[in-house]
Enzyme design. Sequence first.
Site, PDB file in Angstrom:
ATOM      1  N   TYR A   1      24.795  -3.629 -54.769  1.00 45.67           N
ATOM      2  CA  TYR A   1      23.550  -3.004 -54.670  1.00 45.67           C
ATOM      3  C   TYR A   1      23.385  -2.648 -56.342  1.00 45.67           C
ATOM      4  CZ  TYR A   1      19.654   0.222 -54.527  1.00 45.67           C
ATOM      5  OH  TYR A   1      18.451   0.880 -54.738  1.00 45.67           O
TER       6      TYR A   1
ATOM      7  N   ASP B   1      21.303  -6.952 -52.923  1.00 47.14           N
ATOM      8  CA  ASP B   1      19.973  -6.674 -53.509  1.00 47.14           C
ATOM      9  C   ASP B   1      20.461  -6.484 -55.059  1.00 47.14           C
ATOM     10  OD1 ASP B   1      17.902  -5.650 -54.636  1.00 47.14           O
ATOM     11  OD2 ASP B   1      17.690  -3.908 -53.310  1.00 47.14           O
TER      12      ASP B   1
ATOM     13  N   HIS C   1      12.590  -4.310 -47.446  1.00 53.45           N
ATOM     14  CA  HIS C   1      13.172  -5.635 -47.604  1.00 53.45           C
ATOM     15  C   HIS C   1      13.472  -6.509 -45.994  1.00 53.45           C
ATOM     16  CE1 HIS C   1      15.152  -5.045 -51.490  1.00 53.45           C
ATOM     17  NE2 HIS C   1      14.864  -4.074 -51.122  1.00 53.45           N
TER      18      HIS C   1
END
Length: 291
Positions: A121, A180, A283
Amino acid sequence: MGPSVADAFTVATFNVNGIRAARRRGFDRWLATRSADVIALQELRCPAHEVGAFPGYSAAVDIGSVAGRNGVAVLTRVPAAAVRTWVTHPPRARGLGEFATQGRYIEVDLADRVVTVACLYLPKGGLPAHLQRPGSMREQPDGGVKHARKQRFFAAFAREVNRNRLAALREGREFLLVGDLNIAHTQHDVTNWRAARTMDGFLPEDREWFSALLGSRRLIDVVRQTHGERPGPLTWWSWAGQSFAKDVGWRVDHQLATPGLARRANDVVVDKESSPDQRLSDHAPLVVTYG
Protein backbone atom coordinates in the site's frame (compact mmCIF):
# COMPACT_ATOMS: atom_id res chain seq x y z
CA MET A 1 5.76 -33.37 -4.72
CA GLY A 2 7.21 -29.92 -4.09
CA PRO A 3 5.65 -26.61 -5.03
CA SER A 4 5.54 -25.46 -8.65
CA VAL A 5 4.05 -22.76 -10.85
CA ALA A 6 2.62 -25.25 -13.33
CA ASP A 7 -1.01 -25.20 -12.20
CA ALA A 8 -3.24 -22.24 -13.04
CA PHE A 9 -4.04 -19.97 -10.13
CA THR A 10 -5.77 -16.67 -9.55
CA VAL A 11 -4.46 -13.67 -7.63
CA ALA A 12 -6.72 -10.84 -6.50
CA THR A 13 -5.64 -7.51 -5.08
CA PHE A 14 -8.19 -5.32 -3.35
CA ASN A 15 -7.99 -2.07 -1.39
CA VAL A 16 -10.96 -2.65 0.91
CA ASN A 17 -10.93 0.87 2.40
CA GLY A 18 -11.64 -0.59 5.84
CA ILE A 19 -12.23 -4.34 6.20
CA ARG A 20 -15.01 -3.91 8.74
CA ALA A 21 -16.96 -1.59 6.44
CA ALA A 22 -16.29 -3.83 3.44
CA ARG A 23 -17.61 -6.82 5.35
CA ARG A 24 -20.79 -4.97 6.24
CA ARG A 25 -21.23 -4.32 2.52
CA GLY A 26 -20.71 -7.95 1.48
CA PHE A 27 -16.97 -8.65 1.30
CA ASP A 28 -17.31 -12.21 2.60
CA ARG A 29 -19.86 -13.01 -0.09
CA TRP A 30 -17.45 -11.72 -2.74
CA LEU A 31 -14.59 -13.71 -1.20
CA ALA A 32 -16.56 -16.97 -1.30
CA THR A 33 -17.92 -16.37 -4.80
CA ARG A 34 -14.64 -15.25 -6.36
CA SER A 35 -12.71 -18.08 -4.69
CA ALA A 36 -9.29 -16.77 -5.74
CA ASP A 37 -6.21 -18.70 -4.70
CA VAL A 38 -4.37 -15.66 -3.34
CA ILE A 39 -5.96 -12.40 -2.17
CA ALA A 40 -3.91 -9.37 -1.24
CA LEU A 41 -5.71 -6.71 0.80
CA GLN A 42 -4.79 -3.12 1.55
CA GLU A 43 -6.20 -0.54 3.96
CA LEU A 44 -7.61 -2.92 6.55
CA ARG A 45 -7.85 0.10 8.85
CA CYS A 46 -8.65 -1.65 12.12
CA PRO A 47 -6.98 -3.15 15.19
CA ALA A 48 -5.52 -6.63 14.77
CA HIS A 49 -8.17 -8.26 16.94
CA GLU A 50 -10.93 -6.92 14.67
CA VAL A 51 -9.52 -8.17 11.37
CA GLY A 52 -11.37 -11.44 11.84
CA ALA A 53 -11.02 -14.79 10.11
CA PHE A 54 -11.40 -15.52 6.42
CA PRO A 55 -13.11 -18.92 5.91
CA GLY A 56 -11.08 -21.17 3.64
CA TYR A 57 -7.96 -19.04 3.91
CA SER A 58 -4.91 -18.55 6.07
CA ALA A 59 -4.16 -14.85 6.64
CA ALA A 60 -0.77 -13.17 6.95
CA VAL A 61 -1.37 -9.68 8.31
CA ASP A 62 0.53 -6.53 9.20
CA ILE A 63 -1.96 -4.10 10.67
CA GLY A 64 0.61 -1.40 11.38
CA SER A 65 0.84 1.00 14.26
CA VAL A 66 -1.18 3.93 12.89
CA ALA A 67 -4.64 3.61 14.46
CA GLY A 68 -7.38 3.26 11.87
CA ARG A 69 -5.01 3.62 8.91
CA ASN A 70 -3.21 1.38 6.43
CA GLY A 71 -2.85 -2.35 7.16
CA VAL A 72 -2.10 -5.10 4.63
CA ALA A 73 -2.77 -8.82 4.38
CA VAL A 74 -2.27 -11.77 2.06
CA LEU A 75 -4.79 -14.61 2.16
CA THR A 76 -3.72 -18.04 0.90
CA ARG A 77 -5.43 -21.41 0.62
CA VAL A 78 -2.43 -23.07 2.23
CA PRO A 79 -0.52 -21.34 5.05
CA ALA A 80 2.44 -19.47 3.58
CA ALA A 81 5.85 -21.12 3.73
CA ALA A 82 7.28 -17.84 5.00
CA VAL A 83 5.94 -14.39 5.91
CA ARG A 84 7.98 -11.20 6.02
CA THR A 85 6.86 -7.76 7.13
CA TRP A 86 8.91 -4.65 7.68
CA VAL A 87 8.57 -5.26 11.42
CA THR A 88 9.79 -8.86 11.42
CA HIS A 89 12.29 -8.21 8.61
CA PRO A 90 13.20 -4.51 8.61
CA PRO A 91 13.76 -3.07 5.15
CA ARG A 92 17.38 -2.77 4.14
CA ALA A 93 17.00 0.22 1.83
CA ARG A 94 17.88 3.46 3.54
CA GLY A 95 14.85 5.74 3.74
CA LEU A 96 12.16 3.15 4.46
CA GLY A 97 12.60 3.21 8.22
CA GLU A 98 9.98 5.91 8.71
CA PHE A 99 7.42 3.69 6.96
CA ALA A 100 8.36 0.33 8.50
CA THR A 101 5.73 0.26 11.25
CA GLN A 102 2.90 1.73 9.18
CA GLY A 103 1.48 -1.56 7.86
CA ARG A 104 2.30 -0.94 4.20
CA TYR A 105 4.16 -4.05 3.01
CA ILE A 106 3.92 -7.77 3.53
CA GLU A 107 5.58 -10.55 1.57
CA VAL A 108 4.78 -14.27 1.55
CA ASP A 109 6.38 -17.30 -0.02
CA LEU A 110 3.54 -19.47 -1.26
CA ALA A 111 3.74 -23.03 0.03
CA ASP A 112 2.07 -24.63 -2.99
CA ARG A 113 3.81 -22.65 -5.76
CA VAL A 114 7.33 -21.34 -6.26
CA VAL A 115 6.10 -17.75 -6.13
CA THR A 116 6.71 -14.90 -3.69
CA VAL A 117 3.78 -12.49 -3.44
CA ALA A 118 4.42 -8.99 -2.09
CA CYS A 119 1.51 -6.73 -1.14
CA LEU A 120 2.08 -2.97 -1.05
CA TYR A 121 0.00 0.00 0.00
CA LEU A 122 2.06 2.87 -1.32
CA PRO A 123 1.72 6.18 0.56
CA LYS A 124 -0.53 8.78 -0.93
CA GLY A 125 1.31 11.91 -1.86
CA GLY A 126 0.22 15.41 -2.62
CA LEU A 127 1.10 18.17 -4.99
CA PRO A 128 4.52 19.79 -5.02
CA ALA A 129 4.50 23.24 -3.50
CA HIS A 130 4.54 25.07 -6.84
CA LEU A 131 1.29 23.38 -7.93
CA GLN A 132 -0.62 24.03 -4.71
CA ARG A 133 -3.32 26.68 -5.04
CA PRO A 134 -5.26 27.67 -1.90
CA GLY A 135 -8.98 27.48 -2.52
CA SER A 136 -8.67 24.97 -5.36
CA MET A 137 -7.63 22.02 -3.18
CA ARG A 138 -9.66 19.66 -1.02
CA GLU A 139 -6.95 19.76 1.64
CA GLN A 140 -5.08 22.67 3.09
CA PRO A 141 -1.80 23.47 1.29
CA ASP A 142 1.10 21.79 3.07
CA GLY A 143 4.05 23.26 1.20
CA GLY A 144 4.72 19.96 -0.54
CA VAL A 145 5.27 17.86 2.61
CA LYS A 146 3.21 14.86 1.43
CA HIS A 147 4.71 15.06 -2.04
CA ALA A 148 8.20 14.96 -0.54
CA ARG A 149 7.25 11.98 1.64
CA LYS A 150 6.08 10.04 -1.41
CA GLN A 151 9.30 10.86 -3.26
CA ARG A 152 11.33 9.53 -0.33
CA PHE A 153 9.35 6.34 -0.43
CA PHE A 154 9.82 6.06 -4.19
CA ALA A 155 13.59 6.27 -3.99
CA ALA A 156 13.95 3.78 -1.15
CA PHE A 157 11.31 1.28 -2.24
CA ALA A 158 12.73 0.99 -5.75
CA ARG A 159 15.96 -0.31 -4.20
CA GLU A 160 14.13 -2.55 -1.73
CA VAL A 161 11.81 -4.22 -4.22
CA ASN A 162 14.72 -4.87 -6.56
CA ARG A 163 16.55 -6.65 -3.75
CA ASN A 164 13.47 -8.66 -2.86
CA ARG A 165 12.85 -9.64 -6.48
CA LEU A 166 16.44 -10.84 -6.86
CA ALA A 167 16.29 -12.69 -3.54
CA ALA A 168 13.21 -14.59 -4.73
CA LEU A 169 14.84 -15.45 -8.05
CA ARG A 170 17.95 -16.75 -6.31
CA GLU A 171 15.70 -19.18 -4.45
CA GLY A 172 14.05 -20.28 -7.69
CA ARG A 173 10.89 -18.29 -7.06
CA GLU A 174 8.99 -15.94 -9.31
CA PHE A 175 8.13 -12.59 -7.72
CA LEU A 176 4.78 -10.78 -7.87
CA LEU A 177 4.23 -7.26 -6.52
CA VAL A 178 0.55 -6.39 -6.12
CA GLY A 179 -1.44 -3.70 -4.41
CA ASP A 180 -2.62 -0.13 -4.42
CA LEU A 181 0.32 1.83 -5.76
CA ASN A 182 -1.59 5.13 -5.85
CA ILE A 183 -0.24 5.71 -9.37
CA ALA A 184 -1.86 5.59 -12.78
CA HIS A 185 0.92 4.85 -15.24
CA THR A 186 -0.25 5.84 -18.72
CA GLN A 187 -3.05 7.81 -20.33
CA HIS A 188 -4.98 4.54 -20.64
CA ASP A 189 -5.13 4.40 -16.83
CA VAL A 190 -7.12 7.61 -16.20
CA THR A 191 -10.42 8.54 -17.80
CA ASN A 192 -9.64 12.26 -17.93
CA TRP A 193 -5.89 11.94 -18.32
CA ARG A 194 -5.22 15.46 -19.58
CA ALA A 195 -6.71 17.02 -16.46
CA ALA A 196 -4.94 14.41 -14.30
CA ARG A 197 -1.45 15.56 -15.35
CA THR A 198 -1.39 18.01 -12.44
CA MET A 199 -2.92 15.59 -9.92
CA ASP A 200 -1.17 13.40 -7.37
CA GLY A 201 -0.84 9.91 -8.79
CA PHE A 202 -0.41 11.05 -12.40
CA LEU A 203 2.36 13.59 -12.02
CA PRO A 204 5.36 13.12 -14.32
CA GLU A 205 7.53 11.99 -11.40
CA ASP A 206 4.92 9.39 -10.39
CA ARG A 207 4.75 7.94 -13.87
CA GLU A 208 8.52 8.01 -14.37
CA TRP A 209 9.05 6.09 -11.14
CA PHE A 210 6.52 3.47 -12.22
CA SER A 211 8.22 3.15 -15.61
CA ALA A 212 11.57 2.61 -13.89
CA LEU A 213 10.19 -0.40 -11.98
CA LEU A 214 9.34 -2.12 -15.24
CA GLY A 215 11.54 -3.93 -17.70
CA SER A 216 11.58 -7.10 -19.76
CA ARG A 217 14.03 -8.65 -17.30
CA ARG A 218 12.64 -7.05 -14.14
CA LEU A 219 8.90 -6.59 -13.56
CA ILE A 220 6.11 -6.61 -16.13
CA ASP A 221 2.73 -4.91 -15.82
CA VAL A 222 0.69 -8.04 -16.46
CA VAL A 223 -2.62 -6.16 -16.53
CA ARG A 224 -1.50 -3.87 -19.33
CA GLN A 225 0.20 -6.78 -21.09
CA THR A 226 -3.00 -8.82 -21.03
CA HIS A 227 -5.55 -6.02 -21.50
CA GLY A 228 -3.63 -4.35 -24.30
CA GLU A 229 -2.89 -0.72 -25.12
CA ARG A 230 -6.42 0.55 -24.69
CA PRO A 231 -8.31 2.36 -21.93
CA GLY A 232 -8.75 0.60 -18.60
CA PRO A 233 -9.30 -1.57 -16.79
CA LEU A 234 -10.14 0.99 -14.10
CA THR A 235 -10.05 -0.03 -10.43
CA TRP A 236 -10.91 3.14 -8.47
CA TRP A 237 -13.82 5.58 -8.63
CA SER A 238 -14.61 8.45 -6.31
CA TRP A 239 -17.48 7.98 -3.88
CA ALA A 240 -18.70 11.42 -4.95
CA GLY A 241 -21.03 12.23 -7.81
CA GLN A 242 -21.60 9.96 -10.77
CA SER A 243 -18.00 8.77 -11.21
CA PHE A 244 -18.85 5.12 -10.62
CA ALA A 245 -21.99 5.08 -12.72
CA LYS A 246 -20.28 6.89 -15.60
CA ASP A 247 -17.09 4.82 -15.22
CA VAL A 248 -14.87 7.84 -14.71
CA GLY A 249 -11.93 6.60 -12.67
CA TRP A 250 -8.32 5.52 -12.38
CA ARG A 251 -6.27 2.33 -12.58
CA VAL A 252 -4.10 2.52 -9.47
CA ASP A 253 -4.23 -1.15 -8.41
CA HIS A 254 -1.58 -3.27 -10.08
CA GLN A 255 0.07 -6.66 -10.49
CA LEU A 256 3.73 -6.57 -11.54
CA ALA A 257 5.38 -9.94 -12.16
CA THR A 258 8.79 -11.31 -13.05
CA PRO A 259 8.95 -12.45 -16.68
CA GLY A 260 8.44 -16.17 -16.10
CA LEU A 261 5.23 -15.58 -14.19
CA ALA A 262 4.12 -12.72 -16.45
CA ARG A 263 4.13 -15.08 -19.42
CA ARG A 264 1.47 -17.13 -17.65
CA ALA A 265 -0.98 -14.23 -17.18
CA ASN A 266 -3.89 -14.98 -19.47
CA ASP A 267 -6.95 -13.27 -18.02
CA VAL A 268 -7.68 -10.01 -16.21
CA VAL A 269 -10.98 -9.13 -14.54
CA VAL A 270 -12.02 -6.18 -12.40
CA ASP A 271 -14.91 -7.18 -10.15
CA LYS A 272 -16.72 -3.87 -10.49
CA GLU A 273 -20.13 -4.02 -8.86
CA SER A 274 -23.18 -3.53 -11.06
CA SER A 275 -24.53 -0.52 -9.19
CA PRO A 276 -23.22 2.14 -6.77
CA ASP A 277 -25.25 0.83 -3.84
CA GLN A 278 -23.49 -2.55 -4.10
CA ARG A 279 -19.96 -1.15 -3.81
CA LEU A 280 -17.69 -2.80 -1.25
CA SER A 281 -15.05 -0.05 -1.40
CA ASP A 282 -14.01 2.92 -3.53
CA HIS A 283 -11.72 0.39 -5.25
CA ALA A 284 -12.79 -2.82 -6.99
CA PRO A 285 -10.90 -6.14 -6.83
CA LEU A 286 -8.38 -6.72 -9.60
CA VAL A 287 -8.08 -10.42 -10.45
CA VAL A 288 -5.45 -12.01 -12.70
CA THR A 289 -5.35 -15.65 -13.73
CA TYR A 290 -1.93 -17.19 -14.26
CA GLY A 291 -2.28 -20.33 -16.39
